[in-house]
Design a protein around this motif. Structure first.
Motif, PDB file in Angstrom:
ATOM      1  N   PHE A 136       0.903  -1.201  -0.189  1.00  0.00           N
ATOM      2  CA  PHE A 136       0.011  -0.029  -0.149  1.00  0.00           C
ATOM      3  C   PHE A 136       0.757   1.329   0.164  1.00  0.00           C
ATOM      4  O   PHE A 136       1.943   1.433   0.718  1.00  0.00           O
ATOM      5  N   ILE A 137       0.524   2.057  -0.564  1.00  0.00           N
ATOM      6  CA  ILE A 137       1.267   3.506  -0.852  1.00  0.00           C
ATOM      7  C   ILE A 137       0.314   4.552  -1.394  1.00  0.00           C
ATOM      8  O   ILE A 137      -0.546   4.339  -1.853  1.00  0.00           O
ATOM      9  N   SER A 138       0.590   5.627  -0.740  1.00  0.00           N
ATOM     10  CA  SER A 138      -0.172   6.788  -0.932  1.00  0.00           C
ATOM     11  C   SER A 138      -0.001   7.408  -2.463  1.00  0.00           C
ATOM     12  O   SER A 138       1.277   7.128  -2.895  1.00  0.00           O
ATOM     13  N   GLU A 139      -1.059   8.016  -2.713  1.00  0.00           N
ATOM     14  CA  GLU A 139      -0.694   8.417  -4.247  1.00  0.00           C
ATOM     15  C   GLU A 139       0.466   9.467  -4.580  1.00  0.00           C
ATOM     16  O   GLU A 139       0.842   9.711  -5.497  1.00  0.00           O
ATOM     17  N   GLY A 140       0.799  10.311  -3.249  1.00  0.00           N
ATOM     18  CA  GLY A 140       1.620  11.355  -3.525  1.00  0.00           C
ATOM     19  C   GLY A 140       2.905  11.061  -2.872  1.00  0.00           C
ATOM     20  O   GLY A 140       4.047  11.637  -2.755  1.00  0.00           O
ATOM     21  N   ALA A 141       3.315   9.733  -2.403  1.00  0.00           N
ATOM     22  CA  ALA A 141       4.469   9.111  -1.785  1.00  0.00           C
ATOM     23  C   ALA A 141       5.705   9.264  -2.830  1.00  0.00           C
ATOM     24  O   ALA A 141       5.441   8.620  -4.141  1.00  0.00           O
TER      25      ALA A 141
END
Length: 136
Positions: free
Chosen positions: A1-6
């Motif tokens: 899982f990774i945030s869209e802005g990472a």
């Protein structure tokens, strides 16, 4: 899982260094959909582990519904660890708790996943959740 802005700053720096022009909005902010962090990391992981194919799924607003608690983070960690182990063994599937195999966390074969299954609102885990959040 990774945030869209990472990692956007580093990704943009790398893409621009390779000559790619990154679209920006009227305020000069990078358009996140143009960077596509999930696709970028999918390609990086695929190259690192020698995967022939990758599948990146966006969880969308569900992931943003509330901050992850410790139980959420534990589940995310377990899913990610299993996904990497399966990828290294070249075992395909969708990571999840397999209802047909005593809810064991596993890579569920794609052929066993199908649409058209109605959601059972009487399942104990769901009624318990409703009670916990005050909706029952």
């Amino acid at each position: 899982f990774i945030s869209e802005g990472a990692g956007v700053k580093d990704i943009v720096k790398e893409l621009e260094a390779s000559g790619r022009e990154i679209p920006r909005d009227a305020f000069g902010h990078v358009k996140l959909d143009a960077v596509n962090v999930g696709k970028y990391f999918g390609e990086q992981f695929a190259e690192a582990i020698g995967a022939e194919k990758t599948l990146v799924q966006k969880s969308g607003y569900f992931a943003r519904a509330s901050p992850a608690n410790e139980e959420d983070r534990t589940l995310i960690r377990q899913c990610c660890m299993l996904a990497v182990d399966c990828a290294l063994r070249r075992e395909a599937g969708v990571i999840g708790h397999d209802e047909e195999r005593d809810n064991v966390l596993s890579a569920i074969d794609f052929a066993r996943i199908k649409g058209g299954k109605h959601f059972d609102v009487s399942k104990p885990w769901f009624t318990s959740l409703l009670e916990q959040i005050g909706q029952k």
